[in-house]
Scaffold this motif. Structure first.
Motif, PDB file in Angstrom:
ATOM      1  N   LYS A 262      -7.142   0.473  -6.238  1.00  0.00           N
ATOM      2  CA  LYS A 262      -6.444   1.133  -5.137  1.00  0.00           C
ATOM      3  C   LYS A 262      -5.612   0.171  -4.310  1.00  0.00           C
ATOM      4  O   LYS A 262      -4.467   0.451  -3.968  1.00  0.00           O
ATOM      5  CB  LYS A 262      -7.462   1.847  -4.245  1.00  0.00           C
ATOM      6  CG  LYS A 262      -6.838   2.695  -3.151  1.00  0.00           C
ATOM      7  CD  LYS A 262      -7.896   3.469  -2.394  1.00  0.00           C
ATOM      8  CE  LYS A 262      -7.278   4.364  -1.323  1.00  0.00           C
ATOM      9  NZ  LYS A 262      -8.304   5.148  -0.591  1.00  0.00           N
ATOM     10  N   GLU A 263      -6.162  -0.996  -4.004  1.00  0.00           N
ATOM     11  CA  GLU A 263      -5.454  -1.942  -3.140  1.00  0.00           C
ATOM     12  C   GLU A 263      -4.259  -2.592  -3.822  1.00  0.00           C
ATOM     13  O   GLU A 263      -3.428  -3.222  -3.168  1.00  0.00           O
ATOM     14  CB  GLU A 263      -6.424  -3.028  -2.648  1.00  0.00           C
ATOM     15  CG  GLU A 263      -7.043  -3.879  -3.745  1.00  0.00           C
ATOM     16  CD  GLU A 263      -8.338  -3.298  -4.284  1.00  0.00           C
ATOM     17  OE1 GLU A 263      -9.114  -4.055  -4.905  1.00  0.00           O
ATOM     18  OE2 GLU A 263      -8.580  -2.073  -4.092  1.00  0.00           O
ATOM     19  N   GLU A 264      -4.128  -2.412  -5.142  1.00  0.00           N
ATOM     20  CA  GLU A 264      -3.020  -3.020  -5.888  1.00  0.00           C
ATOM     21  C   GLU A 264      -1.968  -1.996  -6.316  1.00  0.00           C
ATOM     22  O   GLU A 264      -0.965  -2.376  -6.927  1.00  0.00           O
ATOM     23  CB  GLU A 264      -3.565  -3.733  -7.135  1.00  0.00           C
ATOM     24  CG  GLU A 264      -4.553  -4.847  -6.854  1.00  0.00           C
ATOM     25  CD  GLU A 264      -3.921  -6.037  -6.145  1.00  0.00           C
ATOM     26  OE1 GLU A 264      -2.677  -6.177  -6.195  1.00  0.00           O
ATOM     27  OE2 GLU A 264      -4.663  -6.828  -5.542  1.00  0.00           O
ATOM     28  N   ARG A 265      -2.169  -0.727  -5.984  1.00  0.00           N
ATOM     29  CA  ARG A 265      -1.221   0.295  -6.402  1.00  0.00           C
ATOM     30  C   ARG A 265       0.089   0.178  -5.637  1.00  0.00           C
ATOM     31  O   ARG A 265       0.111  -0.255  -4.498  1.00  0.00           O
ATOM     32  CB  ARG A 265      -1.828   1.693  -6.205  1.00  0.00           C
ATOM     33  CG  ARG A 265      -2.998   1.976  -7.135  1.00  0.00           C
ATOM     34  CD  ARG A 265      -3.697   3.270  -6.807  1.00  0.00           C
ATOM     35  NE  ARG A 265      -4.975   3.352  -7.529  1.00  0.00           N
ATOM     36  CZ  ARG A 265      -5.986   4.128  -7.189  1.00  0.00           C
ATOM     37  NH1 ARG A 265      -5.870   4.919  -6.123  1.00  0.00           N
ATOM     38  NH2 ARG A 265      -7.101   4.128  -7.887  1.00  0.00           N
ATOM     39  N   GLY A 266       1.161   0.585  -6.320  1.00  0.00           N
ATOM     40  CA  GLY A 266       2.481   0.533  -5.711  1.00  0.00           C
ATOM     41  C   GLY A 266       3.151  -0.819  -5.818  1.00  0.00           C
ATOM     42  O   GLY A 266       4.219  -1.029  -5.226  1.00  0.00           O
ATOM     43  N   ARG A 267       2.578  -1.734  -6.594  1.00  0.00           N
ATOM     44  CA  ARG A 267       3.142  -3.081  -6.723  1.00  0.00           C
ATOM     45  C   ARG A 267       3.711  -3.359  -8.112  1.00  0.00           C
ATOM     46  O   ARG A 267       3.994  -4.500  -8.444  1.00  0.00           O
ATOM     47  CB  ARG A 267       2.073  -4.117  -6.371  1.00  0.00           C
ATOM     48  CG  ARG A 267       1.562  -3.985  -4.936  1.00  0.00           C
ATOM     49  CD  ARG A 267       0.505  -5.014  -4.613  1.00  0.00           C
ATOM     50  NE  ARG A 267       0.019  -4.863  -3.238  1.00  0.00           N
ATOM     51  CZ  ARG A 267      -0.922  -5.607  -2.676  1.00  0.00           C
ATOM     52  NH1 ARG A 267      -1.486  -6.586  -3.381  1.00  0.00           N
ATOM     53  NH2 ARG A 267      -1.311  -5.391  -1.427  1.00  0.00           N
ATOM     54  N   GLY A 268       3.843  -2.308  -8.932  1.00  0.00           N
ATOM     55  CA  GLY A 268       4.479  -2.469 -10.234  1.00  0.00           C
ATOM     56  C   GLY A 268       3.547  -2.878 -11.359  1.00  0.00           C
ATOM     57  O   GLY A 268       4.006  -3.132 -12.481  1.00  0.00           O
TER      58      GLY A 268
END
Length: 331
Positions: A262-268
């Motif tokens: 979850k904390e790494e989502r949206g980073r490609g």
């Protein structure tokens, strides 16, 4: 018009209707297996549904000519309870009649299913003809699962890794960390707005299954690390076509699991994993990738179409109020 219970002698006529439906479907999705446009091959697909234990169906005739059929299978398990499953090859009508006929077929046979105590109904509907989909939606069904394909030969394969991460294939020494991350998808899907229940007695086996992927010769599991922390994964499996599988093209691989912390989502990171998976599959001679996801999974519903996936079928579901067995308007 006359409604009759589906019997073995109905199979040949049903195959004709299914072959015609598939011809129309392939005008929209020519990558679908072409052999099911032939009645002999369509017959194998209908037979595969009909011979399942606890399958029953209804057919409708006009002047002794079959113009539609519907086959459902009664299933009872811990996941969905007592339910009816209508498979991809379990429904077809003549191209010369209105799709409203699907509603009539369902009305006739679903009355029996409700009497069996089956209040959860599922149907796999082809996506190439919107009027078929609309007919089922007008019956009170709603979207649950998207079944999709992607032509990987049309996807850009440049790997632009500007992140301090490592992406590689999982190996046997990764088993313990794969087991640890085995609940990532489940924990996400139990939340809003999916709320897909996961029975606790299956959690241990599911997590153990993630560790066992590295021993599956048909699987390729790509994993992403930040430092020594596993932050994402995607698993691809070889597919095998069969004489009854109408949805899987030749030279197709299946993306079965995918997740990012979850904390790494949206980073490609998911995009990089997809590019790695597609590139390796393309190098090994694959043209298509198939996958499926919950319609209510917002992340999946937005991410995968951006990667080139498009729907070829939908799983719809209807939940009937079980109180109808006694709250039936009678005193």
């Amino acid at each position: 018009m006359e409604f009759l219970q589906f019997k073995d002698e109905c199979l040949t006529d049903a195959a004709k209707l299914l072959a015609t439906r598939h011809k129309r479907e392939r005008k929209q999705f020519p990558e679908l297996p072409s052999q099911f446009e032939l009645e002999d091959d369509a017959l194998k697909a209908v037979e595969a549904v009909w011979v399942k234990e606890n399958s029953e169906g209804i057919a409708i005739f006009d002047n002794k000519q079959m113009i539609g059929y519907l086959i459902g299978t009664f299933i009872s398990n811990d996941i969905r309870g007592r339910h009816i499953w209508i498979d991809y090859a379990g429904l077809a009508i003549s191209e010369n009649v209105h799709e409203e006929l699907y509603r009539d077929l369902y009305t006739k046979i679903a009355e029996q299913w409700v009497q069996y105590g089956c209040f959860d109904h599922y149907v796999l509907v082809p996506a190439g003809n919107r009027s078929i989909l609309d007919a089922w939606l007008k019956l009170g069904f709603s979207f649950e699962q998207v079944h999709a394909l992607c032509d990987i030969t049309n996807q850009a394969m440049e790997i632009e890794n500007q992140h301090p991460i490592e992406i590689r294939l999982a190996i046997k020494s990764d088993q313990s960390i794969l087991t640890d991350i085995g609940d990532l998808i489940m924990s996400h899907q139990t939340g809003a707005p999916v709320w897909a229940a996961v029975l606790p007695e299956y959690l241990t086996e599911i997590k153990k299954g993630y560790g066992g992927i590295v021993e599956d010769s048909n699987a390729k599991l790509w994993i992403a690390f930040k430092g020594n922390q596993l932050i994402g994964f995607q698993g691809y499996w070889e597919t095998t076509t069969s004489n009854s599988d109408m949805m899987t093209p030749d030279r197709c691989i299946e993306l079965s699991i995918a997740g990012t912390k979850k904390e790494e989502r949206g980073r490609g990171i998911g995009k990089l994993l997809t590019q790695k998976g597609f590139m390796e599959a393309k190098e090994n001679g694959y043209q298509y990738c198939m996958s499926d996801w919950r319609m209510t999974n917002l992340q999946s519903s937005r991410f995968w179409p951006k990667r080139g996936f498009y729907p070829i079928a939908y799983r719809l579901t209807r939940k009937i109020d079980h109180r109808i067995m006694w709250a039936n308007g009678k005193i």
